[in-house]
Enzyme design. Structure first.
Site, PDB file in Angstrom:
ATOM      1  N   SER B 138       0.833  -1.203   0.000  1.00 46.01           N
ATOM      2  CA  SER B 138       0.000   0.000   0.000  1.00 46.01           C
ATOM      3  C   SER B 138       0.866   1.251   0.000  1.00 46.01           C
ATOM      4  O   SER B 138       1.974   1.253   0.542  1.00 46.01           O
ATOM      5  CB  SER B 138      -0.888   0.005   1.247  1.00 46.01           C
ATOM      6  N   TYR B 151      -1.380   0.546  10.316  1.00 46.08           N
ATOM      7  CA  TYR B 151      -1.497  -0.189   9.054  1.00 46.08           C
ATOM      8  C   TYR B 151      -0.281   0.070   8.176  1.00 46.08           C
ATOM      9  O   TYR B 151       0.319  -0.845   7.613  1.00 46.08           O
ATOM     10  CB  TYR B 151      -2.787   0.257   8.354  1.00 46.08           C
TER      11      TYR B 151
END
Lengths: 443, 245
Positions: B138, B151
């Protein structure tokens, strides 16, 4: 975290705030959802408030976009309710199958097609979409039920054309139709008057699977009701050239057009040019299914050309006995108002019975026109048109409506009380609250 | 036709890639936690043209099962040409700040389990001298931001791991592609208001599938995240720490 936000319908006239709840899997249960009132919302192509639920929640069904089974021998397709008609065509057409009934846009979901019992250019031969729905699953507060025309038949009849108010459809099974080709043989005939339209139509209904007419909504006097009669059949050619299937529009309207863009002068210019664009009376050609069935899909977000005020679509049906006189009277009134835009469509409905209690299509003729929202002037015109539709025993199409009165709704849909017994108590819509408003019904 | 193993096969992005693979007639072995959803995904892919769809329900944080999962995939498909590592959870940042246990649990999903699977896959692919690995990381891993660093740090670890693996395997015929995904409209981001930066899972999936045909090292999806993250990374830390990100 999640908050209510504005989600508009296609007409962009009414503004509603609701909590968006995306659904991803069909094992959803209503207990797990927010406490507020609920309504399924697919691609939002309903023009008025039928797909809105102001102050409540919208269950966004586009995440339910899986196929479940497809038999390429029988053409029976089972899929989730958020699958779009475009996705079905993409899957089935290369294998020789097409939608049995399709509206003028392929950007609607299967759930939406059922909820509005949509119709298309082949209504005189095939009837409505609901006639090809073999089964669906409905999630209600008392559990899940499978409905077919035989099993839970009452709920089936209430859900087809039931505006999403009987519960959440998670999957459906539909019967596709075999086609020889993705190419359509098209015949366009110019007609100078309404009488010519009806003469052409009577003949064409026997010869063509698909018929529809574009009408110049601004023409008056001897030219009243002039337009182009568009008819077609699937070409007998082989499927070697399935035609291009457009996943996305060719171009997009990038911003809201200014109010002055569409005015009686520009629209008259457009309509006159469009009417005369074909010099010969009859023109024959072959075309891909895509521009034939979905000409407006070529332009993404075309509703923006009506500017920030939004648009209304007025679609009524009038019974066969009086359709010639009433359609003429409606067109006279519309032309006199000088408010019509270029999108005006006339089509006759056949006698095949719609399967839903609340289905709109009924024998006779249906006229639909787009109008830019000019506030009171537009509303006053609609009131005059409503009165004529009501007097002849016709009806307005809920999928397009943003303003019909509760009293008229009840006259247009006399089965509404029987329908109301099948409502899912946790579901509601802005449309339903509007047309069942007790104060309005007495007015 | 390719034979592809998908780990985290129920994710919306993975489904986008699986649908593209199905259109090409590929054979798929799908692994995900929820068995019922897995069966629904498999039905969909069969209708869309996949030549074979096998499924296995498993919790990928149980690393003791990883070898057995790969054995099962190889047995079912005959051999595995490529693997897509797509499983992950979006960590609830405020919860992770209150309770480091949340951090540990999600780090296990987003990094440790993925690294374990990649190690086994890399060893098998390296031994036979072929195979394509595609890892979904990501843009959140490119720089820690206060709104999403729990995250982001797991994805940063995953990006670094994939980079090292690519370096290790550069001389073999095994490829490793790191996909740095931007904002995607999926159930994972259902609670976030969408803006123009959001991409559809279908579009992203199609682009990810192309990494099996034409392996690349690091891809930003959609492409515009590469310049955006270039800028984000270039901001000096003493300014960056003052920003509301």
């Amino acid at each position: 975290m999640t908050a209510a936000r504005r989600i508009d319908s296609w007409g962009r006239v009414l503004h509603a705030r609701q909590l968006p709840v995306p659904l991803a899997w069909r094992d959803v249960s209503l207990e797990a959802l927010p406490d507020s009132s609920l309504l399924a919302h697919g691609l939002g192509r309903t023009y008025g408030d039928g797909c809105l639920n102001d102050g409540g929640a919208l269950l966004l069904t586009r995440g339910l976009d899986r196929f479940i089974a497809f038999d390429s021998k029988t053409g029976i397709l089972r899929c989730e309710a958020g699958v779009s008609l475009e996705e079905i065509i993409r899957l089935a057409l290369p294998r020789g199958w097409f939608l049995p009934v399709t509206p003028g846009t392929k950007y609607v979901t299967v759930g939406g097609a059922i909820a509005n019992d949509v119709h298309g250019k082949n209504h005189h031969r095939a009837g409505t979409f609901g006639r090809f729905v073999r089964a669906f699953e409905l999630v209600r507060s008392d559990g899940r039920v499978e409905c077919t025309p035989e099993k839970n038949a009452d709920l089936f009849r209430a859900t087809v054309g039931g505006l999403g108010l009987t519960g959440l459809v998670t999957w459906a099974e539909i019967q596709l139709k075999p086609v020889t080709s993705a190419i359509v043989e098209q015949e366009v005939t110019k007609f100078r008057s309404l009488d010519e339209f009806f003469a052409l139509n009577q003949e064409a209904d026997h010869k063509f699977e698909y018929t529809v007419a574009w009408i110049d909504g601004l023409a008056t006097g001897r030219s009243l009701g002039r337009g182009h009669f568009i008819s077609g059949n699937h070409a007998p050619a082989d499927l070697a050239h399935p035609g291009k299937i457009r996943a996305k529009p060719l171009l997009r309207v990038p911003f809201d057009a200014p109010k002055w863009l569409l005015n009686p002068v520009t629209i008259r210019l457009f309509n006159t040019a469009y009417y005369h664009r074909q010099l010969r009376r009859v023109s024959r050609s072959t075309t891909s299914f895509d521009p034939f069935f979905y000409p407006l899909d070529l332009v993404g977000e075309w509703n923006r050309i009506y500017g920030t005020g939004g648009l209304f679509q007025y679609q009524c049906a009038v019974p066969p006995q009086s359709m010639r006189e009433v359609i003429r009277a409606l067109l006279v009134e519309i032309a006199r108002s000088r408010q019509a835009s270029f999108l005006a469509v006339l089509k006759t409905f056949g006698d095949l019975k719609s399967p839903g209690l609340m289905s709109f299509p009924r024998p006779g003729a249906t006229l639909s026109l787009d109008f830019a929202n000019r506030g009171e002037v537009t509303n006053a015109l609609f009131e005059r048109l409503d009165a004529m539709v009501e007097e002849c025993g016709g009806a307005l199409y809920p999928a397009k409506d943003a303003r019909m009165s509760p009293a008229r709704f009840r006259r247009f849909f006399p089965a509404w009380e029987e329908f109301a017994r099948h409502l899912e108590p946790r579901f509601s819509s802005s449309f339903w609250r509007r047309v069942t408003d007790a104060k309005g019904a007495r007015a | 036709m390719k034979r592809i193993l998908v780990l985290g096969a129920n994710s919306a992005i993975a489904q986008g890639a699986e649908r593209e693979a199905s259109r090409q007639g590929d054979a798929l072995f799908l692994v995900a936690r929820n068995e019922e959803h897995l069966a629904q995904v498999a039905d969909d892919l069969r209708v869309r043209g996949a030549s074979q769809v096998h499924t296995l329900a498993a919790d990928l944080t149980d690393a003791t099962r990883h070898e057995a999962i790969l054995d099962a995939a190889e047995a079912a498909l005959g051999s595995v040409d490529g693997a897509l590592v797509a499983h992950g959870v979006l960590t609830d940042q405020p919860a992770a700040e209150r309770d480091p246990e949340v951090l540990r649990r999600d780090f296990d999903v987003n990094f440790l389990s993925a690294a374990s699977l990649l190690t086994h896959l890399a060893n098998r692919f390296e031994a036979r001298g072929s195979g394509a690995l595609v890892v979904i990381s990501s843009v959140a891993g490119d720089r820690g931001r206060q709104s999403n660093y729990a995250y982001g740090s797991a994805k940063a670890a995953l990006s670094a791991f994939a980079s090292g693996l690519r370096n290790r395997l550069a001389k073999s015929r095994v490829t490793v592609t790191t996909v740095k995904a931007g904002f995607v409209d999926t159930p994972m981001t259902a609670h976030v208001a969408k803006n123009a930066l959001f991409a559809s899972a279908g579009d992203l999936g199609r682009a990810i599938y192309r990494c099996f045909d034409k392996p690349r090292d690091v891809v930003y999806l959609p492409w515009f995240w590469r310049p955006i993250m270039g800028v984000v990374r270039a901001v000096p830390e003493r300014l960056f720490k003052q920003m509301k990100l």
